[in-house]
Design a protein around this motif. Sequence first.
Motif, mmCIF file in Angstrom:
data_model
loop_
_atom_site.group_PDB
_atom_site.id
_atom_site.type_symbol
_atom_site.label_atom_id
_atom_site.label_comp_id
_atom_site.label_asym_id
_atom_site.label_seq_id
_atom_site.Cartn_x
_atom_site.Cartn_y
_atom_site.Cartn_z
ATOM 1 N N ALA A 135 0.821 -1.215 0.000
ATOM 2 C CA ALA A 135 0.000 0.000 0.000
ATOM 3 C C ALA A 135 0.852 1.262 0.000
ATOM 4 N N SER A 136 2.003 1.227 0.652
ATOM 5 C CA SER A 136 2.854 2.411 0.717
ATOM 6 C C SER A 136 3.447 2.768 -0.642
ATOM 7 N N ARG A 137 3.498 1.795 -1.571
ATOM 8 C CA ARG A 137 4.076 2.031 -2.885
ATOM 9 C C ARG A 137 3.027 2.000 -4.004
ATOM 10 N N ALA A 138 1.785 1.712 -3.665
ATOM 11 C CA ALA A 138 0.761 1.487 -4.696
ATOM 12 C C ALA A 138 0.600 2.700 -5.602
ATOM 13 N N GLN A 139 0.470 2.422 -6.901
ATOM 14 C CA GLN A 139 0.267 3.466 -7.900
ATOM 15 C C GLN A 139 -0.852 3.050 -8.844
ATOM 16 N N ALA A 140 -1.423 4.026 -9.505
ATOM 17 C CA ALA A 140 -2.488 3.745 -10.472
ATOM 18 C C ALA A 140 -2.013 2.712 -11.483
ATOM 19 N N GLY A 141 -2.869 1.726 -11.722
ATOM 20 C CA GLY A 141 -2.556 0.657 -12.656
ATOM 21 C C GLY A 141 -2.011 -0.595 -12.018
ATOM 22 N N ASP A 142 -1.587 -0.534 -10.748
ATOM 23 C CA ASP A 142 -1.064 -1.724 -10.080
ATOM 24 C C ASP A 142 -2.172 -2.761 -9.909
ATOM 25 N N PRO A 143 -1.854 -4.044 -10.057
ATOM 26 C CA PRO A 143 -2.879 -5.085 -9.919
ATOM 27 C C PRO A 143 -3.094 -5.506 -8.469
ATOM 28 N N LEU A 144 -4.313 -5.918 -8.175
ATOM 29 C CA LEU A 144 -4.662 -6.494 -6.885
ATOM 30 C C LEU A 144 -5.904 -7.353 -7.097
ATOM 31 N N ALA A 145 -5.998 -8.448 -6.380
ATOM 32 C CA ALA A 145 -7.182 -9.302 -6.473
ATOM 33 C C ALA A 145 -7.944 -9.262 -5.157
ATOM 34 N N VAL A 146 -9.255 -9.348 -5.257
ATOM 35 C CA VAL A 146 -10.134 -9.253 -4.091
ATOM 36 C C VAL A 146 -11.122 -10.410 -4.121
ATOM 37 N N ALA A 147 -11.183 -11.154 -3.033
ATOM 38 C CA ALA A 147 -12.160 -12.239 -2.899
ATOM 39 C C ALA A 147 -13.149 -11.895 -1.799
ATOM 40 N N GLY A 148 -14.427 -12.165 -2.067
ATOM 41 C CA GLY A 148 -15.444 -11.914 -1.058
ATOM 42 C C GLY A 148 -16.077 -10.541 -1.220
ATOM 43 N N PRO A 149 -16.813 -10.133 -0.180
ATOM 44 C CA PRO A 149 -17.063 -10.884 1.063
ATOM 45 C C PRO A 149 -18.006 -12.064 0.832
ATOM 46 N N ARG A 150 -17.799 -13.110 1.637
ATOM 47 C CA ARG A 150 -18.666 -14.278 1.545
ATOM 48 C C ARG A 150 -20.016 -14.042 2.199
ATOM 49 N N GLY A 151 -20.061 -13.069 3.092
ATOM 50 C CA GLY A 151 -21.322 -12.796 3.764
ATOM 51 C C GLY A 151 -21.260 -11.492 4.524
ATOM 52 N N SER A 152 -22.413 -11.055 5.015
ATOM 53 C CA SER A 152 -22.529 -9.829 5.800
ATOM 54 C C SER A 152 -23.342 -10.101 7.046
ATOM 55 N N ARG A 153 -22.933 -9.472 8.149
ATOM 56 C CA ARG A 153 -23.768 -9.407 9.350
ATOM 57 C C ARG A 153 -24.257 -7.975 9.474
ATOM 58 N N LEU A 154 -25.562 -7.802 9.362
ATOM 59 C CA LEU A 154 -26.135 -6.468 9.384
ATOM 60 C C LEU A 154 -26.099 -5.885 10.787
ATOM 61 N N VAL A 155 -26.268 -4.585 10.881
ATOM 62 C CA VAL A 155 -26.324 -3.951 12.194
ATOM 63 C C VAL A 155 -27.608 -4.373 12.897
ATOM 64 N N PRO A 156 -27.605 -4.412 14.238
ATOM 65 C CA PRO A 156 -28.850 -4.706 14.964
ATOM 66 C C PRO A 156 -29.768 -3.486 14.893
ATOM 67 N N ASP A 157 -30.801 -3.566 14.083
ATOM 68 C CA ASP A 157 -31.618 -2.369 13.850
ATOM 69 C C ASP A 157 -32.511 -2.014 15.021
ATOM 70 N N ASP A 158 -32.534 -2.865 16.070
ATOM 71 C CA ASP A 158 -33.348 -2.559 17.240
ATOM 72 C C ASP A 158 -32.515 -2.052 18.408
ATOM 73 N N ALA A 159 -31.231 -1.792 18.189
ATOM 74 C CA ALA A 159 -30.369 -1.329 19.276
ATOM 75 C C ALA A 159 -30.629 0.149 19.566
ATOM 76 N N GLU A 160 -30.962 0.447 20.819
ATOM 77 C CA GLU A 160 -31.186 1.836 21.199
ATOM 78 C C GLU A 160 -29.878 2.528 21.572
ATOM 79 N N ASN A 161 -28.968 1.772 22.167
ATOM 80 C CA ASN A 161 -27.666 2.303 22.571
ATOM 81 C C ASN A 161 -26.587 1.372 22.032
ATOM 82 N N VAL A 162 -25.546 1.939 21.448
ATOM 83 C CA VAL A 162 -24.462 1.150 20.873
ATOM 84 C C VAL A 162 -23.132 1.727 21.339
#
Length: 291
Positions: A135-162
Amino acid sequence: MIRTGVRHEMAIRHLTVAATVRLTPNMVRVTLTGDELTGFVSLGPTDHVKLFFPDPATGVLTTPQLTPDGVRRPTDAVIISRDYTPRAFRADAAGGPELDVDFVLHPSTDSRGAGAEGGIAAGEDANGGPASAWASRAQAGDPLAVAGPRGSRLVPDDAENVVLIADETALPAFSRWLELLPAEARITGILDVADEDAEAYLTHEQRARASIEVLYRIDGPGQLEESVRSLDLDDDTYVWAAGEANGLVPVRRYLRHELGIENDRLSVEGYWRRGVTNLDHHAPIDPSDPD
């Protein structure tokens, strides 16, 4: 409180760097682009993708292969990968879909002798590693591969305090929590960071979203546990903490055993551990007391 799980189709995407920007003296954002980002989905604050880096000795980028029989890993090539939180995805960017990934660039030694290379969803070793070097040397055009995400855990939508607790490596996930939680949720944040530079990572809107206490590790050990013990936590509070695993063990023990907070209201994640290379963030944060 339920954090709904959502599964995503497995994919390994070959991308290139579109741009980099220094967010703080020790953090850089790498924006990735490519047609293979079409269909990318990340819905939860703590989602993680696996990044595959070129071999620094040869410059060759090698990834596993998806086959009808499952994932096949080449045996005659070096595969270098680390897990990170996808910070942001823009499907409709002007130049094509874009994915932001944020990196902590190098060890930040503090009074405990700790240093994090910046595994954002799972850590590097405390002496630096291939991800921050890339990352310290990354420049436009450099290759990188990304796998995933395989899944998501959503936020608890009923939480009053977090309550959200994070070190530098967990700042991307911390930010995603602030953006994804319901507007009516009351949020308390505790940042356990090396110095004031890390505060610049958060936008003004993010800082206004929560009541945030910032602890500087240089001021001495034990501050994080003391701060957590000072919180007034009721039965409507959800607590998420992530960062260096050893430092979070006493925090988890307090929350889990002294206060008796059950797992449906508590998530404590080790993103990295001092002296351990490429920590498996799925492993118990406290091996002596696994859930």
